[in-house]
Design an enzyme around this catalytic site. Structure first.
Site, PDB file in Angstrom:
ATOM      1  N   CYS A   1     121.904 -49.095 -40.924  1.00 26.48           N
ATOM      2  CA  CYS A   1     121.957 -48.284 -42.385  1.00 26.48           C
ATOM      3  C   CYS A   1     123.197 -48.714 -42.779  1.00 26.48           C
ATOM      4  O   CYS A   1     124.091 -48.585 -42.257  1.00 26.48           O
ATOM      5  CB  CYS A   1     121.629 -46.923 -42.403  1.00 26.48           C
ATOM      6  SG  CYS A   1     121.859 -46.206 -43.833  1.00 26.48           S
TER       7      CYS A   1
ATOM      8  N   THR B   1     121.317 -52.990 -48.691  1.00 25.20           N
ATOM      9  CA  THR B   1     120.661 -51.704 -48.109  1.00 25.20           C
ATOM     10  C   THR B   1     119.677 -52.326 -46.974  1.00 25.20           C
ATOM     11  O   THR B   1     119.064 -53.544 -47.132  1.00 25.20           O
ATOM     12  CB  THR B   1     119.895 -50.989 -49.087  1.00 25.20           C
ATOM     13  OG1 THR B   1     118.988 -50.187 -48.331  1.00 25.20           O
ATOM     14  CG2 THR B   1     118.949 -51.743 -49.935  1.00 25.20           C
TER      15      THR B   1
END
Length: 237
Positions: A196, A83
């Site tokens: 992202c 992430t």
């Protein structure tokens, strides 16, 4: 082959991509029936998301630090946090283990610099776009980082949390992202970072006039190459 420790679940949709990409990279390098040696610790994203919204980053860092220690105990040789946003607590995670952490921003910056770009537009969660932990890490590699305007940041963030982390991919959101990307390029970005891990579920290279740098793929491939001994970890600034 070294063992890759995947710290995932943020969201599990993007963690699937990490697992696929590291295995594709190893198979391409070694052929035959080869696959990556990995261990995966997948957290409950609902818990992490609640801590993000509440600004309780220390607590989130402690959760991920425990997960990283579990990966190390399971035999991992490197930690890969699946992430972008939670690299805000990368220092807490790295300090908790005795194995290296492959920082996502370092892998991304190395690829952008190697390709000769200087000014990168950044898409990501509001945390990634607005807080300094990620932008400053990129800047330390010599990059000028641009972020979208306030309305575009709201749009990008909303689509990530309301759609992509839930596995929802909408054509209207793809068109909206294309508009955001075009405005970054108009503002002078000569590269665009898909910052992202879920964004790559929505847009790809063909959605930008400038070269795009998909952080999930770059991170996963850097991890696989390190595990195979093909290249060292990207340098930290």
């Amino acid at each position: 082959m070294k063992v890759i420790g995947l710290l995932g679940g943020m969201s599990w949709e993007s963690s699937l991509e990490y697992y696929r990409l590291v295995n594709e990279r190893v198979k391409a390098a070694l052929g035959g029936f080869h696959s990556a040696r990995t261990v995966l610790y997948s957290v409950d994203f609902a818990e992490i998301e609640a801590l993000q919204v509440a600004g309780r980053w220390d607590e989130a860092g402690a959760v991920l630090a425990r997960a990283a220690r579990a990966l190390e105990a399971a035999g991992a040789d490197v930690v890969v946090v699946c992430t972008n946003t939670m690299h805000k607590v990368a220092g807490d995670i790295a300090a908790a283990v005795g194995i290296p952490l492959l920082h996502l921003a370092d892998a991304t910056a190395a690829a952008i610099v190697a390709d000769g770009h200087k000014r990168a537009g950044l898409l990501g969660t509001r945390f990634t776009m607005e807080q300094p932990f990620y932008r400053d890490r990129l800047a330390a590699h010599g990059l000028d980082v641009l972020v979208p305007g306030p309305d575009d940041r709201d749009l990008v963030h909303r689509v990530i949390y309301d759609e992509l982390v839930l596995g929802v991919v909408r054509e209207e959101s793809r068109a909206a992202y294309r508009g955001v990307i075009a405005r970054l390029v108009e503002a002078g970005a000569d590269a665009v970072i898909y910052g992202c891990t879920e964004i790559e579920l929505l847009v790809g290279p063909g959605d930008s006039e400038a070269p795009t740098f998909p952080t999930t793929r770059l991170h996963a491939e850097a991890a696989a190459d390190f595990a195979l001994g093909l290249r060292p970890l990207p340098p930290s600034p």
